[in-house]
Design a protein around this motif. Structure first.
Motif, PDB file in Angstrom:
ATOM      1  N   LEU A   1      -4.970   6.338   2.144  1.00  0.00           N
ATOM      2  CA  LEU A   1      -4.245   5.322   2.907  1.00  0.00           C
ATOM      3  C   LEU A   1      -4.808   5.190   4.310  1.00  0.00           C
ATOM      4  O   LEU A   1      -5.021   4.080   4.812  1.00  0.00           O
ATOM      5  CB  LEU A   1      -2.763   5.701   3.019  1.00  0.00           C
TER       6      LEU A   1
ATOM      7  N   THR B   1       0.845  -1.206   0.000  1.00  0.00           N
ATOM      8  CA  THR B   1       0.000   0.000   0.000  1.00  0.00           C
ATOM      9  C   THR B   1       0.876   1.251   0.000  1.00  0.00           C
ATOM     10  O   THR B   1       0.640   2.187  -0.765  1.00  0.00           O
ATOM     11  CB  THR B   1      -0.902   0.029   1.252  1.00  0.00           C
TER      12      THR B   1
ATOM     13  N   ASP C   1      -6.548   1.891   5.724  1.00  0.00           N
ATOM     14  CA  ASP C   1      -5.978   1.188   6.872  1.00  0.00           C
ATOM     15  C   ASP C   1      -6.975   1.114   8.017  1.00  0.00           C
ATOM     16  O   ASP C   1      -7.047   0.103   8.733  1.00  0.00           O
ATOM     17  CB  ASP C   1      -4.683   1.876   7.339  1.00  0.00           C
TER      18      ASP C   1
ATOM     19  N   SER D   1       2.684   1.648  -3.324  1.00  0.00           N
ATOM     20  CA  SER D   1       1.811   2.087  -4.411  1.00  0.00           C
ATOM     21  C   SER D   1       1.517   3.584  -4.286  1.00  0.00           C
ATOM     22  O   SER D   1       1.477   4.303  -5.284  1.00  0.00           O
ATOM     23  CB  SER D   1       0.566   1.206  -4.396  1.00  0.00           C
TER      24      SER D   1
END
Lengths: 177, 198
Positions: free
Chosen positions: B159, B141, B163, B144
């Motif tokens: 993000l 993640t 998460d 990216s």
């Protein structure tokens, strides 16, 4: 010359000939669906044959057969409960909860049998083993050997089974004819 | 049994005299069906391993394809996680009861063993099933987001949200498994009580 001990195949042949009908009844008690029941019965026979590779005569053939059959069926119940939610009850719950059809007499053998299947199929695995062994005519000591339940607990469970059966299948029903 | 009441005797008669299909399976037929059953299990396990290896090969390909160091770390972690998972599947699969144990174990012993196996499985699902894949997923993640600097303004928020929801799902799964483990333990305790009084 000392006799050769029976082979795996010979043990299986003897067990299948002696207990095939009992194994069918056992499979029916653990699985209501006819098609799934045939698979379960096959699984029991396969497990039995495979188990005889390790049979050393430390218990009777009957005890061995019933243990393998019940344990195979219990694995099946565990798997079925994971796939579909199914509430099973214990003997103590059945004894304390009245059956809605207690006043109803079992009209004939077929009716009594269906109610017996229903009753047995509703039970938790260990209680199912005890009631099945009782219905098959096994004594308390044999039931204890197969199930591993202590003698005191076996006696208590058999007492409960007799009460439950007496209540649910009243005297005067025609199922014995 | 002594002092048996007649109605119960009759019921046992009804039970024992049920119509039977008379299914007698010959030894040869049993061997054939046992072989078929073993092959079915073998192919089911093989399919699981192959599926896992396909994922490993995919990540291996991605590792080779990318030059981004962070992404390479992520793919290496995913490969390690998948291999560990496959090894655990294999190890746990071979711990199943052997046929002779079915006859050696009483009903209580067998049922308790199965329940304990299930309890240990749900209690440890984090350590051997979900856990190994988390490091790789987290790094992937980050890699990216890092690889798309043009979207950096939104990637931080994205993000964080991702998460947060991922953590919620994992906590939910953890709580479900903990509850299942408690229920299994109480059934194990009931079985121990049945054996207890000797």
């Amino acid at each position: 010359m000392p006799a050769q001990p029976p082979t795996q195949d010979e043990f299986y042949r003897e067990a299948a000939e002696t207990y095939h009908a009992a194994l069918e009844r056992l499979a029916r008690a653990y699985e209501a669906d006819e098609e799934v029941r045939r698979d379960l019965l096959q699984d029991i026979h396969i497990a039995l044959w495979r188990s005889f590779e390790g049979f050393d005569g430390r218990c009777s053939l009957r005890t061995w057969v019933y243990r393998v059959a019940h344990n195979t069926a219990v694995s099946h119940v565990i798997l079925q409960r994971r796939n579909k939610s199914q509430t099973l009850v214990g003997l103590e719950e059945l004894e304390s909860v009245p059956d809605l059809r207690e006043g109803e007499r079992a009209a004939d053998r077929r009716h009594a049998l269906e109610r017996l299947w229903e009753l047995v199929q509703s039970l938790k695995p260990l209680d199912r083993q005890v009631i099945l062994s009782y219905l098959e005519g096994l004594d308390a000591a044999s039931i204890g050997e197969i199930t591993g339940i202590s003698p005191g607990n076996v006696a208590t469970k058999i007492h409960r089974i007799k009460n439950i059966l007496a209540r649910r299948f009243q005297e005067g029903g025609r199922y014995g004819e | 049994m002594a002092n048996e009441s007649p109605p119960n005797d009759r019921l046992r008669g009804v039970w024992q005299n049920q119509p039977s299909e008379g299914m007698l399976i010959s030894v040869d037929e049993i061997r054939r069906r046992a072989g078929k059953f073993q092959r079915k299990i073998y192919w089911r396990n093989t399919r699981e391993y192959v599926a896992g290896l396909v994922v490993v090969v995919f990540f291996g390909f991605e590792f080779w394809r990318t030059s981004d160091a962070l992404a390479r770390v992520a793919f290496a972690l995913m490969i390690a996680g998948m291999l560990y998972l496959l090894w655990q599947l294999h190890r746990r699969g071979s711990a199943r009861s052997l046929p002779a144990e079915m006859g050696l174990a009483s009903g209580v012993e067998f049922y308790r063993r199965e329940l304990e196996r299930q309890r240990d499985l749900v209690q440890s699902v984090w350590s051997w099933y979900l856990g190994p894949l988390i490091p790789g997923l987290v790094v992937l993640t980050v890699a990216s987001a890092h690889a798309n600097p043009g979207h950096l303004r939104h990637s931080g928020l994205f993000l964080a949200l991702f998460d947060f929801f991922a953590a919620l799902v994992f906590v939910f799964i953890w709580r479900l498994n903990r509850r299942a483990a408690r229920m299994l333990q109480s059934r194990i305790d009931e079985l121990n009580a049945l054996e207890g009084q000797r």
